[in-house]
Design a protein around this motif. Structure first.
Motif, PDB file in Angstrom:
ATOM      1  N   LEU B  32       0.846  -1.258   0.048  1.00  0.00           N
ATOM      2  CA  LEU B  32      -0.201   0.052  -0.073  1.00  0.00           C
ATOM      3  C   LEU B  32       0.790   1.237   0.103  1.00  0.00           C
ATOM      4  CD1 LEU B  32      -3.003   0.843   0.269  1.00  0.00           C
ATOM      5  CD2 LEU B  32      -2.523   1.114   2.715  1.00  0.00           C
ATOM      6  N   ALA B  33       1.976   1.094   0.779  1.00  0.00           N
ATOM      7  CA  ALA B  33       2.863   2.441   0.747  1.00  0.00           C
ATOM      8  C   ALA B  33       3.402   2.657  -0.737  1.00  0.00           C
ATOM      9  CB  ALA B  33       3.859   2.032   1.944  1.00  0.00           C
ATOM     10  N   GLU B 112       7.922   3.193   5.737  1.00  0.00           N
ATOM     11  CA  GLU B 112       8.087   2.513   4.547  1.00  0.00           C
ATOM     12  C   GLU B 112       7.824   3.961   3.495  1.00  0.00           C
ATOM     13  OE1 GLU B 112       9.125  -0.033   2.979  1.00  0.00           O
ATOM     14  OE2 GLU B 112       9.524  -1.062   4.974  1.00  0.00           O
ATOM     15  N   SER B 113       6.717   4.571   3.636  1.00  0.00           N
ATOM     16  CA  SER B 113       6.662   5.726   2.870  1.00  0.00           C
ATOM     17  C   SER B 113       7.932   6.931   2.878  1.00  0.00           C
ATOM     18  CB  SER B 113       5.565   6.434   3.307  1.00  0.00           C
ATOM     19  OG  SER B 113       4.352   5.649   3.266  1.00  0.00           O
ATOM     20  N   ALA B 114       8.386   7.000   3.881  1.00  0.00           N
ATOM     21  CA  ALA B 114       9.560   7.762   4.489  1.00  0.00           C
ATOM     22  C   ALA B 114      10.910   7.497   3.603  1.00  0.00           C
ATOM     23  CB  ALA B 114       9.987   8.205   5.701  1.00  0.00           C
ATOM     24  N   GLN B 115      11.034   5.809   3.959  1.00  0.00           N
ATOM     25  CA  GLN B 115      12.182   5.370   3.119  1.00  0.00           C
ATOM     26  C   GLN B 115      12.034   5.378   1.652  1.00  0.00           C
ATOM     27  OE1 GLN B 115      14.645   3.979   4.984  1.00  0.00           O
ATOM     28  NE2 GLN B 115      15.733   3.590   2.830  1.00  0.00           N
ATOM     29  N   LEU B 116      10.875   5.421   1.106  1.00  0.00           N
ATOM     30  CA  LEU B 116      10.698   5.541  -0.407  1.00  0.00           C
ATOM     31  C   LEU B 116      10.847   6.980  -0.840  1.00  0.00           C
ATOM     32  CD1 LEU B 116       7.972   3.026  -1.246  1.00  0.00           C
ATOM     33  CD2 LEU B 116       9.895   3.128  -2.118  1.00  0.00           C
ATOM     34  N   SER B 117      10.476   7.725   0.175  1.00  0.00           N
ATOM     35  CA  SER B 117      10.580   9.396  -0.387  1.00  0.00           C
ATOM     36  C   SER B 117      12.134   9.651  -0.405  1.00  0.00           C
ATOM     37  CB  SER B 117      10.119  10.220   0.531  1.00  0.00           C
ATOM     38  OG  SER B 117       8.646   9.734   0.460  1.00  0.00           O
ATOM     39  N   LYS B 118      12.950   9.166   0.502  1.00  0.00           N
ATOM     40  CA  LYS B 118      14.200   9.417   0.854  1.00  0.00           C
ATOM     41  C   LYS B 118      14.812   8.781  -0.339  1.00  0.00           C
ATOM     42  CE  LYS B 118      17.858   8.478   4.107  1.00  0.00           C
ATOM     43  NZ  LYS B 118      18.150   7.508   5.062  1.00  0.00           N
ATOM     44  N   THR B 176     -10.010  -7.662   0.466  1.00  0.00           N
ATOM     45  CA  THR B 176     -11.192  -7.218   0.288  1.00  0.00           C
ATOM     46  C   THR B 176     -11.289  -5.879   1.111  1.00  0.00           C
ATOM     47  OG1 THR B 176     -12.239  -9.004  -0.190  1.00  0.00           O
ATOM     48  CG2 THR B 176     -13.415  -7.628   0.408  1.00  0.00           C
ATOM     49  N   VAL B 177     -10.956  -6.121   2.414  1.00  0.00           N
ATOM     50  CA  VAL B 177     -10.922  -5.286   3.469  1.00  0.00           C
ATOM     51  C   VAL B 177     -10.090  -3.845   3.064  1.00  0.00           C
ATOM     52  CG1 VAL B 177     -10.744  -4.298   5.861  1.00  0.00           C
ATOM     53  CG2 VAL B 177     -11.617  -6.643   5.249  1.00  0.00           C
ATOM     54  N   GLY B 178      -8.799  -4.347   2.592  1.00  0.00           N
ATOM     55  CA  GLY B 178      -7.928  -3.351   2.470  1.00  0.00           C
ATOM     56  C   GLY B 178      -8.207  -2.405   1.479  1.00  0.00           C
ATOM     57  N   VAL B 179      -8.771  -2.881   0.136  1.00  0.00           N
ATOM     58  CA  VAL B 179      -9.188  -2.356  -1.110  1.00  0.00           C
ATOM     59  C   VAL B 179     -10.288  -1.442  -0.534  1.00  0.00           C
ATOM     60  CG1 VAL B 179     -10.395  -2.463  -3.328  1.00  0.00           C
ATOM     61  CG2 VAL B 179      -8.470  -3.859  -2.840  1.00  0.00           C
ATOM     62  N   ALA B 180     -11.241  -1.692   0.317  1.00  0.00           N
ATOM     63  CA  ALA B 180     -12.458  -1.153   0.712  1.00  0.00           C
ATOM     64  C   ALA B 180     -12.050   0.238   1.435  1.00  0.00           C
ATOM     65  CB  ALA B 180     -13.320  -1.914   1.651  1.00  0.00           C
ATOM     66  N   VAL B 181     -10.933   0.028   2.383  1.00  0.00           N
ATOM     67  CA  VAL B 181     -10.592   1.173   3.423  1.00  0.00           C
ATOM     68  C   VAL B 181      -9.382   2.025   2.740  1.00  0.00           C
ATOM     69  CG1 VAL B 181     -11.480  -0.035   5.316  1.00  0.00           C
ATOM     70  CG2 VAL B 181      -9.234  -0.152   4.964  1.00  0.00           C
ATOM     71  N   HIS B 182      -8.791   1.262   1.909  1.00  0.00           N
ATOM     72  CA  HIS B 182      -7.640   2.006   1.240  1.00  0.00           C
ATOM     73  C   HIS B 182      -6.642   2.683   2.090  1.00  0.00           C
ATOM     74  CE1 HIS B 182      -6.147   2.638  -2.719  1.00  0.00           C
ATOM     75  NE2 HIS B 182      -5.802   3.732  -2.443  1.00  0.00           N
ATOM     76  N   LYS B 183      -6.487   2.049   3.263  1.00  0.00           N
ATOM     77  CA  LYS B 183      -5.408   2.653   4.215  1.00  0.00           C
ATOM     78  C   LYS B 183      -4.927   1.188   4.963  1.00  0.00           C
ATOM     79  CE  LYS B 183      -8.331   4.212   7.882  1.00  0.00           C
ATOM     80  NZ  LYS B 183      -9.113   5.429   8.490  1.00  0.00           N
ATOM     81  N   PRO B 184      -3.791   1.547   5.774  1.00  0.00           N
ATOM     82  CA  PRO B 184      -3.282   0.419   6.625  1.00  0.00           C
ATOM     83  C   PRO B 184      -4.253  -0.365   7.603  1.00  0.00           C
ATOM     84  CG  PRO B 184      -1.509   2.228   6.582  1.00  0.00           C
ATOM     85  CD  PRO B 184      -2.940   2.892   5.950  1.00  0.00           C
ATOM     86  N   LEU B 185      -4.390  -1.535   7.525  1.00  0.00           N
ATOM     87  CA  LEU B 185      -5.264  -2.101   8.572  1.00  0.00           C
ATOM     88  C   LEU B 185      -4.702  -2.319   9.829  1.00  0.00           C
ATOM     89  CD1 LEU B 185      -6.151  -5.018   6.336  1.00  0.00           C
ATOM     90  CD2 LEU B 185      -7.055  -2.730   6.347  1.00  0.00           C
ATOM     91  N   ALA B 186      -4.763  -0.886  10.685  1.00  0.00           N
ATOM     92  CA  ALA B 186      -4.095  -0.718  11.789  1.00  0.00           C
ATOM     93  C   ALA B 186      -5.125  -1.362  12.864  1.00  0.00           C
ATOM     94  CB  ALA B 186      -3.757   0.499  12.237  1.00  0.00           C
ATOM     95  N   LYS B 187      -6.397  -1.764  12.755  1.00  0.00           N
ATOM     96  CA  LYS B 187      -7.289  -2.175  13.660  1.00  0.00           C
ATOM     97  C   LYS B 187      -7.379  -3.798  14.007  1.00  0.00           C
ATOM     98  CE  LYS B 187     -10.045   1.935  14.117  1.00  0.00           C
ATOM     99  NZ  LYS B 187      -9.088   2.689  14.825  1.00  0.00           N
ATOM    100  N   VAL B 188      -6.555  -4.211  13.048  1.00  0.00           N
ATOM    101  CA  VAL B 188      -6.478  -5.665  13.346  1.00  0.00           C
ATOM    102  C   VAL B 188      -5.589  -5.955  14.620  1.00  0.00           C
ATOM    103  CG1 VAL B 188      -5.396  -7.822  12.335  1.00  0.00           C
ATOM    104  CG2 VAL B 188      -6.361  -6.147  10.718  1.00  0.00           C
ATOM    105  N   PRO B 189      -6.298  -6.976  15.476  1.00  0.00           N
ATOM    106  CA  PRO B 189      -5.487  -7.073  16.912  1.00  0.00           C
ATOM    107  C   PRO B 189      -4.432  -8.055  16.621  1.00  0.00           C
ATOM    108  CG  PRO B 189      -7.695  -8.335  16.471  1.00  0.00           C
ATOM    109  CD  PRO B 189      -7.529  -7.297  15.401  1.00  0.00           C
TER     110      PRO B 189
END
Lengths: 71, 253
Positions: B32-33, B112-118, B176-189
């Motif tokens: 995703l990043a 990961e995003s910061a690393q790629l930007s760098k 499925t959930v990732g495409v729907a929310v389109h952000k990191p799945l941080a709520k997974v316990p």
């Protein structure tokens, strides 16, 4: 080349995250195998394996917690 | 499938599903990043290439498993499961006790995003290549763990296909959930899942190692449940004791 190194590291890390725990587990399995080869009751060997693994898990966890609280 | 087969098939499928869920969430965060920062072409190319390499490895190495005598296979896989499962359980217990930081998908996404930007600032020309490679590595490394878990919980009783289906279901659920929310799945316990999977893998490890050494467990496959319960109780008790003895709050990363 770096990918191959990373894959090798990941594979090793999967099983050897804590070298002491991994070594002790292998040693325990070897001891149980030796006991069973020496005609010890299989269920007794099974109990040694199960209780030994539980004890190793507790020891490894407590050791790491102590190490982190000191450092 | 009869009740006895279900006794071992259900934990195998469940373990493959939950463990794969954890690994796929980690891979998804990095893909995703890459996709968000550099577009979906390098992300998709990297992901598909890694899946192709994984598929090839499984197709080439899978048939070899059939040639290994079953008792030797159970012993080998059992020992590897013990090493892997107890390692996971140790880490999950330390996280549950607050000794080490919880895994944080938002933080990993940012890092990961910061690393790629760098990297982008340094090597603009080959950026898509680097982004694709980042996705490739993430999917390959996490995929290797999924492949091992599927083989480990499935091969000992000829349950490779059900275990693989459990892993596939996890991939589809995350996608499925990732495409729907389109952000990191941080709520997974994640730590709860890792705790549960560590318990199951350790239980399978004891079971297969014992069978490989010629131990006929009382209750046969049902013994798995007793082993899992013991690991769960001991790990929980260790985490609770450590929380009391080492009350040191840690920041999530």
């Amino acid at each position: 080349m770096s990918i191959l190194v990373d894959v090798a590291k990941e594979l090793l890390g999967m099983f050897l995250a804590d070298a002491r725990l991994a070594t002790a587990t292998l040693l325990l399995v070897a001891i149980v195998a030796a006991l069973l080869a020496g005609h010890v009751e299989p269920l007794l060997g099974g109990a040694v394996l199960l209780l030994g693994c539980l004890a190793l898990l507790v020891e490894a966890t407590v050791r790491e917690a102590r190490h982190r609280s000191i450092s | 499938m009869d009740a006895a087969t279900w006794g071992v098939a259900a934990p195998a499928i469940g373990s493959a599903f939950l463990a794969s869920l954890v690994e796929v969430v980690e891979a998804f965060t990095i893909v995703l990043a890459v996709g968000t920062l550099r577009g979906w072409r390098p992300a998709a190319l990297g992901t598909l290439s890694a899946l192709a390499v994984l598929g090839l490895a499984v197709v080439l190495l899978g048939p070899l498993l059939g040639r290994v005598p079953i008792q030797l296979l159970q012993l080998g896989i059992g020992v590897l499961l013990l090493l892997f499962g107890m390692g996971w359980l140790r880490k999950a217990t330390l996280r549950a006790a607050g000794v080490i930081a919880l895994h944080n998908e938002d933080a990993i996404f940012t890092s990961e995003s910061a690393q790629l930007s760098k990297t982008a600032d340094q090597r603009r020309a080959s950026l898509d290549w680097i982004a694709g490679l980042t996705a490739f590595k993430a999917v390959l490394l996490e995929g290797l763990e999924v492949a091992f878990i599927v083989i480990a919980v499935g091969a000992g009783r000829g349950l490779l296909w059900p275990a693989a289906l459990g892993a596939l279901a996890a991939c589809l659920a995350v996608l499925t959930v990732g495409v729907a929310v389109h952000k990191p799945l941080a709520k997974v316990p994640e730590n709860t899942l890792k705790f549960g999977v560590g318990v199951m893998l350790s239980a399978f490890g004891i079971f297969w190692t014992g069978e490989g050494l010629g131990i006929d467990w009382p209750g046969h496959d049902i013994a798995l449940i007793a082993f899992a319960a013991l690991f769960l109780v001991v790990a929980h008790a260790t985490a609770a004791t450590l929380r009391r003895v080492h009350p040191r709050p840690v920041t999530a990363r």
